[in-house]
Write an enzyme that holds these catalytic residues in place. Structure first.
Site, short mmCIF file in Angstrom:
data_model
loop_
_atom_site.label_atom_id
_atom_site.label_comp_id
_atom_site.label_asym_id
_atom_site.label_seq_id
_atom_site.Cartn_x
_atom_site.Cartn_y
_atom_site.Cartn_z
N ASP A 183 0.86 -1.18 0.00
CA ASP A 183 0.00 0.00 0.00
C ASP A 183 0.89 1.23 0.00
O ASP A 183 1.80 1.35 0.82
CB ASP A 183 -0.89 0.02 1.25
CG ASP A 183 -2.02 -1.00 1.16
OD1 ASP A 183 -2.17 -1.62 0.09
OD2 ASP A 183 -2.75 -1.19 2.15
N ASP A 219 -13.80 -5.02 -3.89
CA ASP A 219 -13.86 -5.10 -2.43
C ASP A 219 -15.26 -5.59 -2.07
O ASP A 219 -16.25 -4.93 -2.41
CB ASP A 219 -13.63 -3.71 -1.81
CG ASP A 219 -12.20 -3.22 -2.03
OD1 ASP A 219 -11.31 -4.06 -2.27
OD2 ASP A 219 -11.99 -1.99 -1.98
#
Lengths: 254, 208
Positions: free
Chosen positions: A11, A130
């Site tokens: 990330d 997601d």
């Protein structure tokens, strides 16, 4: 033969890795490219950079990171986060990214997947989904967008089928219920999508042990397994993960 | 002096990686869309990703199809990568209306429907015949990303198994072609590129 890929994920916020990374003897633990090169050396099959920068200067920083990554990595890498158009994809692919991940923008305007695929091929289009358990959709899994903050009412299995028949060549599937729990992937979620799309599915969200990687393949039917913290915190190397999977009878690149 | 390698730039996808990998193994490689540079380089690389028809069309639109054909017909080493390999064949089921360059004999077919498409994974390659550049990668794992492939050709040099044999390397004379991406296949991929570069004949006058 079919082999399973192991994919560390980084990330990245404003060009720096977020979440601590605990490698010994690394010059700059915040540099995504240096970390990715470390994973390459450990035997990672691919690397994914997820840009979570919320600001407008994101694009240039991310393109610059991709350019540097292409100079250091000789394995495939994907850049996701903030890709909204063919032009966004072009900038990243042009400097050396192999694939782009598209999430919110694809839910808002599904045609963007086909547009990028028409230009560069569907092999470079990863639809990032997601999903969270709930009773609002037929499969029991609902798509969330905006980094998992916004429910859409869209069924995750339906969306995966639609996206992969309209331009996406791969699915990066993150269980929001699992993410951060270290309790394992949501293998029911993974299987319900992997069994229903014709393209490879990457399982993501929840890995805490090497057994979870095995379960993601054997129970979740994933084609690739993504993990972040078990690698970042130095608990396991990619090599250990591969040895563990091979022992469980899963074919991996040695 | 490092041999010059022209990486044909016809505006398609990620060509930077091939250039970087060739530089890493010692070549003086550069992306170019100049027919003159392609005609004079010591070796030529034709990369390609995405759709066969779109790549062929882009190669024609960039006016580089003739330059690529001339390079393949010369004695200079020539390497096609992925769709750059497929374009060297006669035609592809992906784009029946758009003929290939016809440098190598055979057709590009859709992978069987018993396996996921695209093949997007590492897969070991197996040599069928001795070849100075390819020998070093016999049994090595390479990175493949493709839905179409040559399944049968007289020019096959190595295969991988994906729902049956898939031609992983093909070639004849000066022409070599890989379905996998050597520039994305880590150490063994760079090894193949290094062998390719090392087999580029020394340029006259470049040796002391």
């Amino acid at each position: 033969m079919k082999s399973v890929r192991i994919i560390p994920c980084l990330d990245v916020d404003k060009g720096r890795v977020v979440k601590g990374v605990n490698f010994v003897d690394i010059r700059d633990a915040g540099d995504p490219v240096e970390l990715a090169a470390r994973y390459d050396a450990q035997g990672a099959d691919e690397v994914i950079f997820l840009d979570i920068t919320a600001s407008n200067e994101r694009r240039n920083t991310t393109v610059e990171m991709a350019r540097r990554a292409a100079e250091e990595l000789f394995i495939p890498f994907t850049v996701g986060g903030g890709v909204r158009s063919v032009e966004d994809a072009r900038k990243l692919l042009r400097v050396g990214a192999d694939k782009v991940g598209v999430n919110t923008a694809a839910v808002e305007r599904p045609a963007v997947l086909a547009e990028i695929a028409a230009e560069f091929g569907d092999q470079c289009v990863v639809v990032a989904i997601d999903a969270k358990r709930g009773d609002t959709t037929p499969s029991g899994f609902e798509v969330y967008v905006h980094g998992g903050r916004t429910p859409t009412g869209i069924d995750a299995v339906d969306w995966a089928i639609q996206a992969t028949t309209n331009g996406a060549g791969e699915v990066l599937l993150t269980s929001m219920d699992g993410d951060g729990t270290r309790a394992g992937y949501d293998n029911e979620l993974t299987a319900s999508i992997a069994d229903n799309v014709g393209v490879p599915v990457i399982a993501s969200g929840g890995v805490g042990t090497l057994d979870h990687l095995v379960d993601g393949v054997l129970d979740g039917h994933a084609d690739a397994v993504l993990a972040a913290s078990i690698f970042h915190f130095g608990e396991h190397t990619v090599g250990e993960a591969k040895a563990h999977m091979a022992q469980a009878g899963i074919t991996v690149r040695p | 002096m490092a041999p010059t390698v022209a990486v044909i730039d016809y505006g398609i996808g990620n060509l930077r990686s091939a250039e970087k990998a060739l530089q890493r193994v010692g070549a003086d490689a550069s992306l170019t869309s100049s027919p003159d540079e392609i005609a004079t380089a010591d070796a030529v690389v034709l990369p390609g990703v995405g759709n066969f028809g779109r790549c062929m069309q882009a190669l024609h639109e960039a006016d580089l199809a003739d330059a690529a054909l001339a390079a393949a017909a010369s004695s200079r080493p020539f390497l096609g990568i992925c769709v750059g390999m497929q374009m060297l064949f006669e035609a592809s089921e992906e784009s029946p209306d758009q003929p290939g360059l016809g440098v190598l004999p055979g057709q590009v077919r859709l992978l069987p429907d018993t396996v996921k498409r695209p093949q997007m994974q590492w897969n070991p390659v197996k040599s069928l015949t001795a070849h100075p550049v390819v020998d070093s990668i016999d049994g090595e794992w390479m990175y493949f990303v493709h839905s179409y492939a040559v399944l049968d050709t007289a020019a096959a040099i190595a295969t991988c198994d994906y729902g049956g044999p898939v031609v992983a390397v093909a070639g004849r004379d000066n022409v070599l072609a890989t379905q996998f991406h050597p520039e994305k296949s880590g150490r063994p991929g760079l090894g193949l590129l290094r062998a390719f570069v090392e087999h580029i004949p020394a340029v006259t006058g470049s040796q002391a």
